[in-house]
Design a protein around this motif. Structure first.
Motif, mmCIF file in Angstrom:
data_model
loop_
_atom_site.group_PDB
_atom_site.id
_atom_site.type_symbol
_atom_site.label_atom_id
_atom_site.label_comp_id
_atom_site.label_asym_id
_atom_site.label_seq_id
_atom_site.Cartn_x
_atom_site.Cartn_y
_atom_site.Cartn_z
ATOM 1 N N TYR A 3 0.851 -1.188 0.000
ATOM 2 C CA TYR A 3 0.000 0.000 0.000
ATOM 3 C C TYR A 3 0.886 1.236 0.000
ATOM 4 C CZ TYR A 3 -4.044 -2.899 1.220
ATOM 5 O OH TYR A 3 -5.047 -3.827 1.203
ATOM 6 N N VAL A 4 0.616 2.199 -0.901
ATOM 7 C CA VAL A 4 1.386 3.446 -0.843
ATOM 8 C C VAL A 4 0.771 4.382 0.190
ATOM 9 C CG1 VAL A 4 2.555 3.600 -3.059
ATOM 10 C CG2 VAL A 4 0.147 4.117 -2.958
ATOM 11 N N VAL A 5 -0.559 4.263 0.371
ATOM 12 C CA VAL A 5 -1.236 5.089 1.383
ATOM 13 C C VAL A 5 -2.214 4.220 2.151
ATOM 14 C CG1 VAL A 5 -2.906 6.952 1.749
ATOM 15 C CG2 VAL A 5 -1.076 7.263 0.093
ATOM 16 N N GLU A 6 -2.208 4.371 3.466
ATOM 17 C CA GLU A 6 -3.255 3.743 4.291
ATOM 18 C C GLU A 6 -3.824 4.816 5.207
ATOM 19 O OE1 GLU A 6 -1.706 -0.333 5.888
ATOM 20 O OE2 GLU A 6 0.020 0.774 5.085
ATOM 21 N N MET A 7 -5.143 5.002 5.125
ATOM 22 C CA MET A 7 -5.820 5.913 6.044
ATOM 23 C C MET A 7 -6.700 5.030 6.911
ATOM 24 S SD MET A 7 -6.889 9.056 3.530
ATOM 25 C CE MET A 7 -7.031 10.262 4.838
ATOM 26 N N LEU A 8 -6.380 4.951 8.214
ATOM 27 C CA LEU A 8 -7.061 3.981 9.064
ATOM 28 C C LEU A 8 -7.910 4.684 10.123
ATOM 29 C CD1 LEU A 8 -3.879 1.726 9.494
ATOM 30 C CD2 LEU A 8 -5.691 1.468 7.792
ATOM 31 N N ASN A 9 -9.217 4.380 10.133
ATOM 32 C CA ASN A 9 -10.155 4.878 11.155
ATOM 33 C C ASN A 9 -10.073 6.392 11.357
ATOM 34 O OD1 ASN A 9 -8.688 2.115 12.355
ATOM 35 N ND2 ASN A 9 -10.901 2.032 12.039
ATOM 36 N N ILE A 10 -10.214 7.129 10.254
ATOM 37 C CA ILE A 10 -10.084 8.587 10.324
ATOM 38 C C ILE A 10 -11.389 9.231 10.790
ATOM 39 C CG2 ILE A 10 -9.671 10.686 8.963
ATOM 40 C CD1 ILE A 10 -7.176 8.979 9.146
ATOM 41 N N ALA A 19 -17.686 15.071 9.663
ATOM 42 C CA ALA A 19 -17.515 14.916 8.215
ATOM 43 C C ALA A 19 -17.008 13.515 7.877
ATOM 44 C CB ALA A 19 -16.556 15.978 7.686
ATOM 45 N N ASN A 20 -16.079 13.007 8.677
ATOM 46 C CA ASN A 20 -15.547 11.652 8.479
ATOM 47 C C ASN A 20 -15.672 10.894 9.792
ATOM 48 O OD1 ASN A 20 -12.750 12.867 6.473
ATOM 49 N ND2 ASN A 20 -14.794 12.291 5.837
ATOM 50 N N ASP A 21 -16.423 9.784 9.761
ATOM 51 C CA ASP A 21 -16.716 9.061 10.982
ATOM 52 C C ASP A 21 -16.085 7.675 10.879
ATOM 53 O OD1 ASP A 21 -17.789 7.961 13.197
ATOM 54 O OD2 ASP A 21 -19.887 8.360 12.693
ATOM 55 N N ASN A 22 -14.817 7.565 11.333
ATOM 56 C CA ASN A 22 -14.153 6.260 11.373
ATOM 57 C C ASN A 22 -14.015 5.626 9.985
ATOM 58 O OD1 ASN A 22 -12.917 4.078 12.555
ATOM 59 N ND2 ASN A 22 -14.826 3.023 13.005
ATOM 60 N N ILE A 23 -13.396 6.364 9.051
ATOM 61 C CA ILE A 23 -13.275 5.871 7.671
ATOM 62 C C ILE A 23 -11.889 5.286 7.402
ATOM 63 C CG2 ILE A 23 -13.273 6.558 5.232
ATOM 64 C CD1 ILE A 23 -15.373 8.569 5.816
ATOM 65 N N THR A 24 -11.857 4.170 6.680
ATOM 66 C CA THR A 24 -10.588 3.550 6.289
ATOM 67 C C THR A 24 -10.502 3.472 4.773
ATOM 68 O OG1 THR A 24 -10.325 2.283 8.320
ATOM 69 C CG2 THR A 24 -9.293 1.368 6.342
ATOM 70 N N GLY A 42 -18.392 13.712 2.551
ATOM 71 C CA GLY A 42 -17.124 13.787 3.272
ATOM 72 C C GLY A 42 -15.916 13.380 2.447
ATOM 73 N N LYS A 43 -16.095 13.288 1.100
ATOM 74 C CA LYS A 43 -14.992 12.840 0.233
ATOM 75 C C LYS A 43 -13.843 13.844 0.228
ATOM 76 C CE LYS A 43 -17.593 12.921 -3.518
ATOM 77 N NZ LYS A 43 -18.904 13.418 -3.141
ATOM 78 N N SER A 44 -14.167 15.109 -0.056
ATOM 79 C CA SER A 44 -13.110 16.133 -0.139
ATOM 80 C C SER A 44 -12.432 16.311 1.216
ATOM 81 C CB SER A 44 -13.679 17.469 -0.609
ATOM 82 O OG SER A 44 -14.223 17.336 -1.901
ATOM 83 N N THR A 45 -13.218 16.183 2.292
ATOM 84 C CA THR A 45 -12.640 16.320 3.635
ATOM 85 C C THR A 45 -11.604 15.228 3.885
ATOM 86 O OG1 THR A 45 -14.724 17.243 4.435
ATOM 87 C CG2 THR A 45 -13.172 16.452 6.098
ATOM 88 N N LEU A 46 -11.967 13.982 3.527
ATOM 89 C CA LEU A 46 -11.051 12.858 3.753
ATOM 90 C C LEU A 46 -9.742 13.090 2.990
ATOM 91 C CD1 LEU A 46 -10.779 10.035 5.080
ATOM 92 C CD2 LEU A 46 -11.558 9.059 2.912
ATOM 93 N N MET A 47 -9.863 13.564 1.742
ATOM 94 C CA MET A 47 -8.650 13.827 0.958
ATOM 95 C C MET A 47 -7.922 15.065 1.477
ATOM 96 S SD MET A 47 -8.103 11.403 -1.064
ATOM 97 C CE MET A 47 -8.702 10.347 0.233
ATOM 98 N N GLY A 48 -8.678 15.998 2.058
ATOM 99 C CA GLY A 48 -8.052 17.165 2.690
ATOM 100 C C GLY A 48 -7.181 16.740 3.868
ATOM 101 N N VAL A 49 -7.595 15.682 4.552
ATOM 102 C CA VAL A 49 -6.790 15.135 5.664
ATOM 103 C C VAL A 49 -5.491 14.539 5.098
ATOM 104 C CG1 VAL A 49 -6.674 13.271 7.376
ATOM 105 C CG2 VAL A 49 -8.735 14.703 7.226
ATOM 106 N N LEU A 50 -5.617 13.799 3.998
ATOM 107 C CA LEU A 50 -4.424 13.179 3.403
ATOM 108 C C LEU A 50 -3.469 14.238 2.847
ATOM 109 C CD1 LEU A 50 -2.867 10.668 2.500
ATOM 110 C CD2 LEU A 50 -4.325 10.554 0.459
ATOM 111 N N LYS A 218 -19.790 8.149 6.741
ATOM 112 C CA LYS A 218 -19.389 6.806 7.195
ATOM 113 C C LYS A 218 -18.919 5.971 6.009
ATOM 114 C CE LYS A 218 -22.348 6.034 11.284
ATOM 115 N NZ LYS A 218 -22.434 7.430 11.669
ATOM 116 N N GLY A 219 -17.949 5.094 6.247
ATOM 117 C CA GLY A 219 -17.483 4.196 5.185
ATOM 118 C C GLY A 219 -18.491 3.080 4.957
ATOM 119 N N ILE A 220 -18.912 2.873 3.712
ATOM 120 C CA ILE A 220 -19.886 1.816 3.409
ATOM 121 C C ILE A 220 -19.159 0.553 2.961
ATOM 122 C CG2 ILE A 220 -21.875 1.191 1.942
ATOM 123 C CD1 ILE A 220 -22.540 3.390 3.923
ATOM 124 N N GLY A 221 -17.968 0.734 2.332
ATOM 125 C CA GLY A 221 -17.216 -0.453 1.925
ATOM 126 C C GLY A 221 -16.345 -0.171 0.713
#
Length: 508
Positions: A3-10, A19-24, A42-50, A218-221
């Motif tokens: 994996y080049v990037v892992e975002m775990l339980n953000i 905006a992001n509730d425990n997303i991996t 919450g897509k842009s927010t998650l990428m804003g974190v990265l 929330k992450g759906i899958g």
């Protein structure tokens, strides 16, 4: 698995909203990974974190297996992560080269800026990845699609290995979308890894390997794209079955509401952008305008709405000449306008939603009396629109417009314009940047507006949207009317040919 990037339980919170509730999310080396979700999921927010724009309240980010703290976009750049934002971050009156080196300027002998060296490098990158960008052009003189490529080169120039593209196709023509897909495939061949934020299912099917779906924070899958149908992805994203087809009865056109007679309008470059253009739109019908971007559509719209001076010709609304009357009078006479650029033309970004919802009517009762504004009436009015159109924001009517996701800004504008119940609604790119659930709702409302005996002029670059919504379609090429066809008697092929300037031969 590499994996080049892992975002775990953000987890990431803003005032009034998680905006992001425990997303991996995990990104493999050399894959195109789609991040799919509704507007405001919450897509842009998650990428804003990265990308180091936000710090998460919880969770871990790993790059190439090592845990990292990305405290700013500069740190992200150093880790090899680049991002192209939905609304580009370019300086209009700088050249391509100046924009690309901004913040990482190459110096000659320690002090003097070495522009030529940079321009050469940019030319090499442009050739290598098939981007065709002119390093010496000014940003204000190149198309939106080209500007996006400048953003991509900016990342490559900084030697990014992980590229994040936020809604990259929202501003592109169908042809440019195909080109972007090829560019993305070239980047992967060169060993880059890409995360693409989108809600266009067709594009995900075309280029992505895996897809992570998030819904309301929330992450759906995460699923393999090859093994998932568009319908499955849509259902994961919205949480219910979505219909892709517009349901509508045959139209019953009434009186002519808008009559345009041999209109000439100059474009921003002071050249005639619309030439000898004539068209009628009747009550109870939707007339769509089809054309490749930049063929006179915006000049037509700005002529009708009063944002641009008409050189010659006439515009009649319900038989009355409105060619040269002020904008406010046009609004009062019943013209509604969903503009193409929601941020420049649609909203005052630093005002609250409440103020934005009454921009056209604040001077009328019940919103003002003797020049004093009635806050309560404004708040109630805004609340109603935001509820009807499912506009999601942290703090409701008092949220600042700038803090909303692009799709929610769009829904707020459409709600405001439809609330005025205009005789003529000019809808330009009404569903640009909206997800399938919202598109379905907006299409319903536009058909409903038509069925209430109002006239709708629809300008969209999404050809299937024009074909599905319109009763009649007017095709423009190079500022001129190529022809008008009935939507029920034409297809994508015929309209596409006419858009390219091949006029419809009438067989007798």
């Amino acid at each position: 698995m590499d994996y080049v990037v892992e975002m775990l339980n953000i987890r990431k919170e803003f005032p009034g909203i998680v905006a992001n509730d425990n997303i991996t999310l995990t990104l493999r080396k050399g894959e195109i990974h789609a991040l799919l979700g509704e507007n405001g999921a919450g897509k842009s927010t998650l990428m804003g974190v990265l990308f180091g724009m936000y710090q998460p309240e919880q969770g871990v980010v790993k790059v190439n297996g090592k845990e990292v703290r990305i405290t700013s976009p500069n740190v992200a750049n150093r880790l090899g992560i680049g991002m192209v934002h939905q609304h580009f971050k370019l300086v209009e009156n700088f050249t391509v080269t100046e924009n690309i080196i901004l913040g990482s300027e190459p110096l000659k002998g320690g002090l003097v800026l070495n522009i030529d060296k940079a321009a050469k490098r940019i030319e090499e990158l442009s050739k290598h990845y098939g981007l065709n960008v002119d390093p010496h052009a000014k940003i204000q003189d190149i198309s939106v699609g080209m500007q996006q490529r400048v953003e991509i080169i900016k990342m490559l120039y900084r030697e990014a290995d992980v590229l994040i593209l936020d809604e990259p196709t929202a501003v592109l023509t169908p042809n440019e979308i195909d080109e972007l897909m090829n560019i993305m495939r070239n980047l992967i061949k060169e060993g880059k890894s890409i995360i693409i934020i989108t809600h266009k299912l067709k594009e995900i099917k075309a280029v992505a390997d895996r897809c992570t779906v998030i819904r309301r924070g929330k992450g759906i899958g995460t699923v393999s794209v090859a093994e998932s149908s568009e319908a499955t992805l849509a259902e994961m994203m919205v949480g219910r079955h979505v219909s892709f087809k517009v349901e509508k009865e045959e139209s019953k056109p009434g009186n002519v509401v808008l009559e345009i007679d041999s209109l000439f309008v100059k474009n921003a470059r002071k050249v005639m952008g619309l030439k000898n253009f004539s068209l009628e739109v009747r009550a109870g019908e939707i007339v769509g305008i089809a054309g490749v971007e930049g063929n006179g559509q915006s000049d037509l719209v700005e002529g009708i709405t009063g944002l641009r001076k008409v050189e010659s010709g006439k515009i009649l609304l319900n038989g009355e000449d409105i060619t040269n009357i002020p904008i406010r009078q046009r609004i009062d006479k019943g013209i509604g306008h969903i503009p193409e650029d929601r941020q420049k033309r649609g909203l005052v970004l630093d005002y609250t939603l409440q103020s934005n919802m009454v921009l056209e009517v604040y001077n009328k009762p019940p919103f003002s009396k003797f020049g004093l504004l009635n806050e309560n009436a404004m708040k109630e009015y805004a609340k109603k629109i935001l509820e009807n159109f499912d506009v999601r924001s942290g703090e409701g009517a008092i949220s600042i417009a700038r803090t909303l996701s692009g799709g929610n800004q769009q829904k707020a504008i459409i709600g405001r314009e439809l609330e005025l119940d205009p005789n003529l609604l000019i809808a330009v790119q009404p569903t640009r940047g909206l997800d399938v659930g919202s598109i379905e709702y907006i299409h319903k409302r536009l058909i409903e507006h038509r069925d209430n005996g109002k006239a709708v002029l629809l300008i969209s670059l999404e050809l299937d949207e024009v074909l599905q919504l319109s009763d009649r379609i007017a095709i423009v090429n190079n500022g001129e009317l190529v022809g008008i066809v009935n939507a029920s008697e034409t297809d994508e092929n015929e309209v596409g040919l006419m858009m390219a300037g091949v006029s419809k031969e009438r067989s007798i």
